[in-house]
Design an enzyme around this catalytic site. Structure first.
Site, short mmCIF file in Angstrom:
data_model
loop_
_atom_site.label_atom_id
_atom_site.label_comp_id
_atom_site.label_asym_id
_atom_site.label_seq_id
_atom_site.Cartn_x
_atom_site.Cartn_y
_atom_site.Cartn_z
N HIS A 188 0.96 -1.36 0.24
CA HIS A 188 -0.14 0.19 -0.22
C HIS A 188 0.90 1.33 -0.19
O HIS A 188 2.26 1.49 0.02
CB HIS A 188 -0.92 -0.17 1.14
CG HIS A 188 -1.76 0.91 1.06
ND1 HIS A 188 -1.84 2.15 1.89
CD2 HIS A 188 -3.13 0.57 0.66
CE1 HIS A 188 -2.62 3.01 0.96
NE2 HIS A 188 -3.84 2.33 1.22
N TYR A 189 0.19 2.11 -0.69
CA TYR A 189 1.45 3.68 -0.27
C TYR A 189 1.67 4.63 1.19
O TYR A 189 2.84 4.48 0.87
CB TYR A 189 0.44 4.48 -1.23
CG TYR A 189 -0.41 5.28 -0.81
CD1 TYR A 189 -0.87 6.01 0.21
CD2 TYR A 189 -2.06 4.42 -1.02
CE1 TYR A 189 -2.05 6.55 0.77
CE2 TYR A 189 -3.32 5.64 -0.01
CZ TYR A 189 -3.15 5.93 0.37
OH TYR A 189 -4.09 6.65 1.11
N ARG A 190 0.19 3.48 2.17
CA ARG A 190 1.30 4.19 3.56
C ARG A 190 2.17 3.57 4.51
O ARG A 190 2.72 1.85 3.81
CB ARG A 190 0.21 3.76 4.01
CG ARG A 190 -1.39 4.76 3.65
CD ARG A 190 -2.61 4.99 4.97
NE ARG A 190 -3.24 5.07 5.10
CZ ARG A 190 -4.19 5.51 4.28
NH1 ARG A 190 -5.14 4.13 4.32
NH2 ARG A 190 -5.19 6.02 4.44
#
Length: 181
Positions: free
Chosen positions: A128-130
């Site tokens: 995920h981008y997080r």
């Protein structure tokens, strides 16, 4: 085991330096935990072959630490390139976590993400981008509860698997001492 979207992927890279434009990845390790931070899977710990020229370009700090740990010799002896390391790692991760759902977990993972983006894009895209960056928690605890800092000491081995294990233990410590959730 079925892949679970609540599982967390922990990663650590060892590099020849801090600049992705000139430095390279020389080791990768991954662990998967459940949402309670219990380790449920250990991925391959891979020394990634790099040329003698790349290794010789390392600064003194990296030469010393990666030499003392034996990593430089493991890198020289390795037959695994970056693409194969990515394939092995994704094959492991897919058993535990669907693509695109886990934040990138570890210490200073922004730095790891920079190298993944440059050299191992397919693996970077698996996350995920997080980020779940234990370093952020550490910085907050240092400022808001400095007495708590004394209770956790890292070994700083600069070996990928041990570093991930310490990151998980560190977050478990902060969870028990700081978070009242």
């Amino acid at each position: 085991m079925a892949a679970d979207a609540n599982n967390l992927i922990w990663i650590d890279l060892e590099m020849t330096g801090l600049e992705p434009d000139v430095d390279r990845v020389i080791e990768i390790a991954t662990l998967v935990t459940d949402q309670e931070l219990n380790i449920i899977g250990q991925g391959p710990v891979i020394a990634i072959h790099q040329s003698d020229e790349v290794l010789a370009a390392m600064d003194d700090w990296n030469q010393k630490h990666h030499g003392e740990s034996g990593l430089i010799e493991r890198v020289r002896a390795s037959q695994v390139n970056e693409a194969e390391a990515v394939a092995q790692t994704i094959a492991f991760l897919a058993q535990y976590v669907p693509k695109g759902v886990s934040p990138m977990c570890g210490n200073s993972v922004g730095q790891d993400r920079r190298f993944l983006n440059r050299y191992m894009r397919e693996l970077e895209d698996y996350f995920h981008y997080r980020n779940l960056d234990v370093s952020t928690v550490k910085e907050l605890v240092k400022r808001w509860s400095p007495e708590t800092m004394a209770g956790f000491k890292k070994q700083n081995t600069h070996q990928a698997l041990q570093d991930i294990q310490e990151s998980i233990a560190e977050l478990q410590y902060y969870r028990s001492k700081v978070f009242k959730i």
